[in-house]
Design a protein around this motif. Sequence first.
Motif, short mmCIF file in Angstrom:
data_model
loop_
_atom_site.label_atom_id
_atom_site.label_comp_id
_atom_site.label_asym_id
_atom_site.label_seq_id
_atom_site.Cartn_x
_atom_site.Cartn_y
_atom_site.Cartn_z
N LEU A 1 13.51 -3.27 -11.68
CA LEU A 1 14.70 -3.76 -11.51
C LEU A 1 15.76 -2.70 -11.74
CD1 LEU A 1 14.35 -6.88 -13.80
CD2 LEU A 1 13.87 -6.91 -11.31
N ARG A 2 16.60 -2.75 -10.71
CA ARG A 2 17.67 -1.59 -10.46
C ARG A 2 18.92 -2.34 -11.44
NH1 ARG A 2 16.79 1.70 -5.93
NH2 ARG A 2 14.74 1.02 -4.65
N ARG A 3 19.42 -1.26 -12.31
CA ARG A 3 20.49 -1.70 -13.19
C ARG A 3 21.67 -0.65 -13.01
NH1 ARG A 3 18.05 -3.70 -18.95
NH2 ARG A 3 17.41 -1.60 -18.93
N THR A 4 22.62 -0.86 -12.66
CA THR A 4 23.88 -0.06 -12.26
C THR A 4 24.26 0.60 -13.67
OG1 THR A 4 24.48 -1.51 -10.25
CG2 THR A 4 26.10 0.24 -11.26
N GLY A 5 24.36 1.93 -13.70
CA GLY A 5 24.93 2.35 -14.72
C GLY A 5 23.99 2.53 -15.97
N ARG A 6 22.60 1.86 -15.98
CA ARG A 6 21.53 2.01 -17.00
C ARG A 6 20.34 2.28 -16.43
NH1 ARG A 6 21.91 -3.50 -20.20
NH2 ARG A 6 22.25 -4.43 -17.95
N MET A 7 19.37 2.61 -17.29
CA MET A 7 17.93 2.77 -16.86
C MET A 7 17.41 1.60 -16.14
SD MET A 7 16.34 5.23 -19.81
CE MET A 7 15.08 5.61 -19.04
N ASP A 8 16.50 1.99 -15.09
CA ASP A 8 15.77 1.00 -14.48
C ASP A 8 14.88 0.11 -15.32
OD1 ASP A 8 17.11 1.58 -12.21
OD2 ASP A 8 15.52 2.63 -10.98
N HIS A 9 14.61 -1.14 -15.13
CA HIS A 9 13.85 -1.87 -15.95
C HIS A 9 12.43 -2.23 -15.32
CE1 HIS A 9 12.50 -4.79 -19.41
NE2 HIS A 9 12.25 -5.66 -18.39
N VAL A 10 11.50 -2.09 -15.87
CA VAL A 10 10.00 -2.15 -15.29
C VAL A 10 9.45 -3.35 -15.83
CG1 VAL A 10 7.78 -1.29 -14.79
CG2 VAL A 10 10.03 0.24 -14.69
N ILE A 11 9.07 -4.36 -14.85
CA ILE A 11 8.20 -5.43 -15.45
C ILE A 11 6.88 -5.15 -14.91
CG2 ILE A 11 7.87 -7.86 -14.98
CD1 ILE A 11 10.84 -8.11 -14.58
#
Length: 473
Positions: A384-394
């Motif tokens: 999951l791409r999150r602007t301004g933060r680290m990507d989240h992995v599921i």
Amino acid sequence: MRKRGANEAECGRCHRTLMLSAGMCRMCRIVFAETEVDTAQIAMKNGDQLWFAGPHTAGLAVGRFLPGTAAPQGRFALKRRRARARAKSERQLSEYLVDPAQLVLFPSPPRDWTRLDTSTPPALTAAADSLITDFTAYMRGRGWNTDFFNGSTRTLRIVTGHLGAEAPIQESDIRALASMRANLQGARVINYLRQRGLLAAQPPSDPCIARARHHATAFARPAFSAAVHTFIDVLLGQGSTSSRARSPKTVENYVGAILCTFEAWIADGLTDPREITRKHIEDVLDPLPGDQARRLHTSLRSFFRALKRERLVFQDPARSISLTSSRSMPTALRSDRVAGLLDRLDDPRDRLMVALVAIYALLPGQLVHLRRTDLDRSKGRLRLRRTGRMDHVIYLDAFTLRLTTAWELQRHRRWPDSSNPYFFVTRNTAVDDSGPPISAGVVQQLFQRVGLPAGCTWTESSTRRVTAPTPSG
């Protein structure tokens, strides 16, 4: 006898028939550039006296001295400086000066600044000269590095030289001029002229920005109005320091959140945002419920952070204020309910969307912006791409991976030549060469059809993995 070419003519100095520029051949132009004036009054035919070319020997360049050579000295350099001073004193005022008393009969077309002749800039009026001096003092007072605002001063010099400083200057003219060359900058000029009341603001094309600007202009106190306009500039990445621009909807939400609060403070007698203290902010946050208090607190912190960065306030009264609020963690649906939802859907895309929301608590906006490269089927991971933060992995379970495989097979079967980079597509976006994402309305309609309130129970910051159900089918 040599024939005269189509582009050849007689030189005005040596009278030879050659290619000319400014009435002289290349040799005579070099002689003239070396000696400044024809001291010997030579008017020779078919020849010239032997001479040393000085700095022109390397490349026989005409005009400026070559790099690495010393600046010209002596009587000729003095003549050149005196000529420049005399030309500067003989400059005339621009014929395009804007008269503030002239009424506007109809909207004028945009000016074409690309045809501007910068070799002989017009003389400055007294008001324009005073404005440039104040602008330089303003930037020095803000503590900015003088090496970085020469482009801003140059932009203001050109604009006021041609249009004057007696009437408001169009924002579109400043932006058009600044876009011509890299050594021209317009952001600081626009902010300064807005504070001085000399800017005719360009109507924003986005309705959210237009409403935010309208709210900022409607304040009864000019200090509050100017501060909110500066806040909007910072949010749009147009402040004195470059920053990531926020979306127009975010800008409107921030301004709308502080609107009523500022109007109440103005009614209480405050005339400037610098008069706001921590006590004022705490008094307006205490009676508000959790979500409203958090929204106002976030907007106020962003507002004062922007003013402090622009050096319009000395301290941030909202910085040390924190709110405590309870936030419900997302809960997974029961296995029987997920199975019932999936049994009501036949489309593999819809089944996968419901599974990602019901099991992994994804938001509709996250489903919209998923890309095909975000899925790693060999490792069972979804990024999951999150602007301004680290990507989240599921980490996907076997059941969701089967749904993912079914959707990819259907997509390849229906649109084998589709180049859309997004993971979810519709029959319209799949064949669109521009590769747009699906709209959030497609996702919302799906969950309205199945009766699942997507985005209301699950939140991005608290996404977690749960045990996958094993529905039938």
